[in-house]
Every structure is written in structure tokens, then in C-alpha cells.
Design a protein around this motif. Structure first.
Motif, mmCIF file in Angstrom:
data_model
loop_
_atom_site.group_PDB
_atom_site.id
_atom_site.type_symbol
_atom_site.label_atom_id
_atom_site.label_comp_id
_atom_site.label_asym_id
_atom_site.label_seq_id
_atom_site.Cartn_x
_atom_site.Cartn_y
_atom_site.Cartn_z
ATOM 1 N N GLU A 97 0.823 -1.199 0.000
ATOM 2 C CA GLU A 97 0.000 0.000 0.000
ATOM 3 C C GLU A 97 0.862 1.256 0.000
ATOM 4 N N CYS A 116 -3.907 -6.229 -4.387
ATOM 5 C CA CYS A 116 -5.273 -6.745 -4.400
ATOM 6 C C CYS A 116 -5.316 -8.241 -4.096
ATOM 7 N N ILE A 129 -13.668 -4.229 -3.821
ATOM 8 C CA ILE A 129 -13.064 -3.030 -3.262
ATOM 9 C C ILE A 129 -12.809 -2.016 -4.371
ATOM 10 N N LEU A 131 -10.107 1.111 -5.263
ATOM 11 C CA LEU A 131 -8.874 1.825 -4.952
ATOM 12 C C LEU A 131 -9.028 3.234 -5.517
ATOM 13 N N LEU A 139 -2.378 6.039 -4.850
ATOM 14 C CA LEU A 139 -3.457 5.549 -4.008
ATOM 15 C C LEU A 139 -3.775 6.540 -2.890
ATOM 16 N N SER A 142 -8.255 2.624 -0.044
ATOM 17 C CA SER A 142 -9.078 1.557 -0.626
ATOM 18 C C SER A 142 -10.219 1.271 0.342
ATOM 19 N N LEU A 172 -10.243 5.566 -10.262
ATOM 20 C CA LEU A 172 -10.293 4.441 -9.333
ATOM 21 C C LEU A 172 -10.063 3.142 -10.086
#
Length: 227
Positions: A97, A116, A129, A131, A139, A142, A172
Motif C-alpha cells: 500500500e 489486491c 473493493i 482503490l 493511491l 481503498s 479508481l
């Protein structure tokens, strides 16, 4: 015949000693896991216990993504070892992340897939989900937007859009898992992708990709020309 002295008997190096002397790359997966476990269980040392766990969970991914209740039910794993194993998986996810928060998501598609997969690949129920990305495609955050069978009825574009506007997202990436292990998108997956892309475009938010995730990895609908 020369008598064997205690000093002439060479004791095999333990995993920690091998790591420090020769580097992490020479250790097997059971040896690396044994370093984390530190101790074994009655009747087996740490390496043997690690090997048994990897076999029982069909590999490291299965073991490190198991939940606390499952791990606590395994002989030889108490609360301390269970917490250590869960912490490893979470640290790996957070490291991925961090990469996505500092780098251009479109320049690192494999990291997006790894993130993911770490987040969704082990789940036995479908989760979806989003992002949310800034204008540099980094990012922001999420969020889970759906749980259960993925359909247009279970993912509400209005809620996805509201979250996107709240996070000031410019784009996204959608991702959901297939617990069956089959990575091919269904007609419902493709219909949702088209519907959400159109809805997001109305508020100038780009849908960059939709990833289908299994325990073995992820496929990109964008790479397949299906976005």
C-alpha cells in the motif's frame, strides 16, 4: 583409531545462524518460517512445524492469509504464533500500500495486482473493493464497496461516486475476488464494469481497471481490452 572429541562434532547451523552467515536467499521457506515461529511444538522442532503448516495450508499464501480462529485451532500454534503469522501478512499488505501511495499506479500494474491479491485472494466469499486514486494515480485509500455475489444490484454506483468525491479522487480501480479460483470475468462482471465506468464519467472520475482476483493472482480487464 582416533577418538572423536566433542569439538570435532559439527552441529548443523540453525536457520538464524544460516541467515546471518550466508544471507536470507539460502534459506528454504520452512526455515524462514521457523525463524518467525521461534519454537516448535511437542515432538517437533520449529523447522518441522513450519514444514507441516505449509503443507497443511497448501503453501505460504494459504497459511499467511488464514484468520485467527483457524490458526488458533492448529496444534502447536498458540496466541503468540498466531499473532506473528497474521502480522506478517498485514505488514506485507501495508508495504504494498505504501508503494501505491507514493508511486504512479499505472506504472506499477504488478504491484497493484499483488496488493489486491494480498487483500482479497484468500477470501472464501466475494468481496469488491475500490482503490481511489489522485490525479497522479497514487493511491488515496481503498474501501470495500460490496460483499457477496457481484452484480449491479450489489454495487451501488451512487455510493462509489459519493466516496470518490469525498476522497477527491480523479480515478479508481475496481477489484473483486473469485473464491472459485476461476479468474475469467462473468457477464455480470463485464456489465457492472460498463455501468460503473459510465456513471463515474459523469463526475469526471476515470475507471482505470477492474481486476479479477484469485488466490493465484489477478487478471486485468484493462490489459485485455475489456474496459
Amino acid at each position: 583409531m582416533t577418538a572423536m572429541t566433542i569439538h570435532s562434532i559439527q552441529t548443523p547451523e540453525r536457520p538464524r545462524e544460516r541467515l546471518l552467515a550466508h544471507g536470507v536467499q539460502v534459506l528454504t521457506s520452512p526455515e524462514l518460517l521457523a525463524i518467525v515461529l521461534r519454537t516448535g511444538a511437542p515432538g517437533c522442532d520449529a523447522v518441522t512445524l513450519a514444514r507441516q503448516l505449509i503443507t497443511q495450508f497448501n503453501g505460504l499464501r494459504g497459511l499467511l492469509s488464514a484468520d485467527a480462529q483457524t490458526l488458533l485451532g492448529i496444534k502447536g500454534l498458540g496466541a503468540a504464533k498466531t499473532c506473528e503469522l497474521i502480522a506478517i501478512n498485514e505488514l506485507n499488505r501495508r508495504a504494498l500500500e505504501e508503494d501505491l501511495k507514493t508511486g504512479h499506479a499505472l506504472d506499477q500494474p504488478q504491484r497493484v495486482k499483488h496488493y489486491c491479491t494480498a487483500k482479497l485472494g484468500h477470501l472464501s466469499v466475494e468481496h469488491c473493493i475500490a482503490l481511489y486514486l489522485d490525479s497522479q494515480f497514487r493511491l488515496i485509500t481503498s474501501e470495500e464497496i460490496s460483499r457477496g455475489t457481484l452484480t449491479q444490484a450489489s454495487v451501488y454506483p451512487r455510493e462509489v461516486i459519493k466516496a470518490g468525491l469525498r476522497h477527491h479522487a480523479a480515478a479508481l480501480i475496481l477489484a473483486h475476488n473469485h473464491p472459485s479460483g476461476v479468474a475469467e470475468p462473468s457477464e455480470a462482471d463485464l456489465a457492472l464494469t460498463r455501468h460503473l465506468k459510465h456513471a463515474l464519467a459523469l463526475v469526471d472520475i476515470r475507471l482505470l481497471d477492474h481486476l479479477i482476483v484469485t488466490g493465484a493472482g489477478a487478471i486485468s480487464l484493462a490489459e485485455r481490452g475489456q474496459i
